[in-house]
Design a protein around this motif. Structure first.
Motif, short mmCIF file in Angstrom:
data_model
loop_
_atom_site.label_atom_id
_atom_site.label_comp_id
_atom_site.label_asym_id
_atom_site.label_seq_id
_atom_site.Cartn_x
_atom_site.Cartn_y
_atom_site.Cartn_z
N UNK A 176 -12.48 -11.09 -0.10
CA UNK A 176 -12.85 -12.13 -1.08
C UNK A 176 -12.78 -13.54 -0.51
N UNK A 177 -13.55 -14.43 -1.16
CA UNK A 177 -13.63 -15.81 -0.69
C UNK A 177 -12.30 -16.56 -0.70
N UNK A 178 -11.46 -16.28 -1.70
CA UNK A 178 -10.19 -17.02 -1.79
C UNK A 178 -9.33 -16.77 -0.55
N UNK A 179 -9.41 -15.55 0.00
CA UNK A 179 -8.62 -15.23 1.19
C UNK A 179 -9.20 -15.92 2.42
N UNK A 180 -10.52 -15.93 2.52
CA UNK A 180 -11.17 -16.55 3.66
C UNK A 180 -10.91 -18.05 3.72
N UNK A 181 -10.65 -18.67 2.55
CA UNK A 181 -10.40 -20.11 2.50
C UNK A 181 -8.94 -20.47 2.82
N UNK A 182 -8.05 -19.48 2.85
CA UNK A 182 -6.64 -19.76 3.15
C UNK A 182 -6.48 -20.29 4.58
N UNK A 183 -5.55 -21.20 4.76
CA UNK A 183 -5.21 -21.64 6.11
C UNK A 183 -4.43 -20.51 6.79
N UNK A 184 -4.79 -20.20 8.03
CA UNK A 184 -4.19 -19.03 8.68
C UNK A 184 -2.68 -19.16 8.80
N UNK A 185 -2.20 -20.39 8.93
CA UNK A 185 -0.76 -20.59 9.04
C UNK A 185 -0.01 -20.36 7.75
N UNK A 186 -0.73 -20.25 6.64
CA UNK A 186 -0.09 -20.07 5.33
C UNK A 186 -0.35 -18.69 4.74
N UNK A 187 -1.04 -17.83 5.47
CA UNK A 187 -1.26 -16.47 4.99
C UNK A 187 0.05 -15.69 5.05
N UNK A 188 0.40 -15.07 3.94
CA UNK A 188 1.63 -14.30 3.86
C UNK A 188 1.31 -12.82 3.63
N UNK A 189 2.35 -12.00 3.77
CA UNK A 189 2.18 -10.56 3.60
C UNK A 189 1.62 -10.23 2.21
N UNK A 190 2.06 -10.97 1.21
CA UNK A 190 1.60 -10.70 -0.16
C UNK A 190 0.10 -10.92 -0.29
N UNK A 191 -0.45 -11.85 0.49
CA UNK A 191 -1.89 -12.08 0.46
C UNK A 191 -2.64 -10.86 1.02
N UNK A 192 -2.12 -10.31 2.12
CA UNK A 192 -2.72 -9.12 2.72
C UNK A 192 -2.71 -7.97 1.73
N UNK A 193 -1.56 -7.78 1.07
CA UNK A 193 -1.42 -6.69 0.11
C UNK A 193 -2.38 -6.85 -1.06
N UNK A 194 -2.58 -8.07 -1.52
CA UNK A 194 -3.49 -8.30 -2.65
C UNK A 194 -4.92 -7.92 -2.27
N UNK A 195 -5.34 -8.29 -1.06
CA UNK A 195 -6.68 -7.94 -0.60
C UNK A 195 -6.85 -6.41 -0.59
N UNK A 196 -5.87 -5.70 -0.05
CA UNK A 196 -5.96 -4.25 0.06
C UNK A 196 -5.95 -3.57 -1.31
N UNK A 197 -5.05 -4.03 -2.20
CA UNK A 197 -4.95 -3.41 -3.51
C UNK A 197 -6.18 -3.70 -4.37
N UNK A 198 -6.70 -4.92 -4.28
CA UNK A 198 -7.91 -5.26 -5.04
C UNK A 198 -9.10 -4.45 -4.55
#
Length: 354
Positions: A92-114
């Protein structure tokens, strides 16, 4: 590199980082202690060679760079690289817009679960493959000193759900489909049956030549190359040449296709996915399954018939038992159902004897 921790008018604490007078980044916290700890961690990271300014770029800014790196500097196969690209198309676009230094494990999990939620038929292996792509992406960023840690490490992955639509045709089901397809287009119906009983990948079907099937009176087929659409003919996915036995159900088809033709001719000249699906009205007749379900069903048929796993693996071109097991999980389900039917029948007979 210097840090600057100050209290803001609203009572919160802001930590700022500078290097040679240039601003690198800042973050706001509820307490001075938290701000100090973050600043100290960032200082430690920078001493390891991490450039905080590069970590402020978004995920999308590094995607193409990652793909280029995989293509030019790793041994990743073209099929793997293609899967990686397809995975990023689903992100999703919201993940692609995240700054790489601020990506957390919970963001990864949300992408996978969605992703699993939107595609309920996706298997556990498919979901894990999506995680593998994201993990490889952030591992690359760690290697390039953009970030310090891989946020995909330790991420929980949702379980895939096996729904009826993705279960391959088994037993007499493939002959029922063949009868339907024959009424639409004989040539493409034959392609489907050959693919099923030889358990071939689509690229392998397209690359078959007359010489490959005209062997030992059509007792075996030699599978040694693949032709993915849009690419040149190359080695098979595992770069392993193999012999696959010809079942009597497809021997007449292969004999007819090879009759009067030169060895070097393609068995199914001009075959494409689009032509195959269009002529068989795939959306209406395939019961929600995909072309790869033909290979899946063929391998399952071998195992269900009693072919030993090492032999079936050699026929299918699998090198790893873990990968092969993905194709045979349904055999246990069929055996269980048969056993339950037998138990129920036994119970009914016992009741009748009372």
């Amino acid at each position: 590199m210097a840090k600057d921790v100050k209290k803001r008018p609203n009572g919160r604490w802001e930590a700022r980082l500078r290097r040679n007078g240039n601003y690198l980044g800042a973050k706001v916290f509820d307490t001075r202690k938290e701000a100090e700890a973050w600043a100290q961690m960032m200082l430690a990271q920078h001493t390891d060679g991490v450039d905080l300014r590069r970590a402020n770029r978004s995920v999308k800014d590094y995607v193409e760079e990652f793909h280029t790196y995989r293509e030019q500097y790793t041994n990743a196969q073209s099929a793997t690289r293609k899967t990686d690209r397809n995975m990023f198309k689903r992100i999703p676009g919201w993940f692609l817009e995240l700054k790489v230094g601020k990506v957390e494990t919970r963001h990864i999990e949300k992408v996978l679960f969605d992703d699993a939620k939107e595609n309920p038929g996706r298997t556990t292996d498919s979901i894990t493959r999506g995680w593998t792509t994201l993990s490889a992406f952030f591992k690359y960023l760690v290697k390039q000193k953009v970030i310090v840690r891989n946020p995909a490490t330790g991420a929980d992955k949702p379980k895939g759900r096996l729904v009826e639509e993705v279960i391959p045709w088994m037993g007499p089901e493939i002959f029922e489909r063949y009868a339907v397809w024959k009424g639409l287009n004989q040539e493409m119906a034959d392609v489907a049956l050959v693919t099923y009983f030889l358990a071939l990948r689509w690229g392998e079907v397209r690359a078959l030549s007359v010489k490959d099937v005209r062997i030992k009176n059509f007792e075996e087929v030699y599978v040694w190359r693949s032709w993915s659409e849009g690419e040149q003919i190359k080695d098979t996915k595992t770069e392993d040449r193999r012999w696959v036995p010809v079942m009597e159900d497809i021997r007449p088809i292969l004999q007819k296709l090879a009759e009067g033709r030169a060895d070097g001719e393609l068995l199914f000249a001009g075959l494409t996915r689009a032509k195959f699906k269009w002529r068989l009205k795939w959306k209406e007749t395939a019961q929600g399954k995909v072309i790869h379900s033909l290979r899946h069903g063929g391998i399952t048929t071998w195992v269900e018939a009693g072919v030993l796993a090492p032999v079936a693996m050699r026929w299918s071109g699998h090198k790893k038992s873990k990968t092969f097991d993905r194709y045979t999980h349904l055999v246990g389900n069929r055996v269980n159902r048969t056993a339950i039917d037998q138990l129920n029948q036994f119970a009914r007979e016992q009741r009748r004897s009372l």
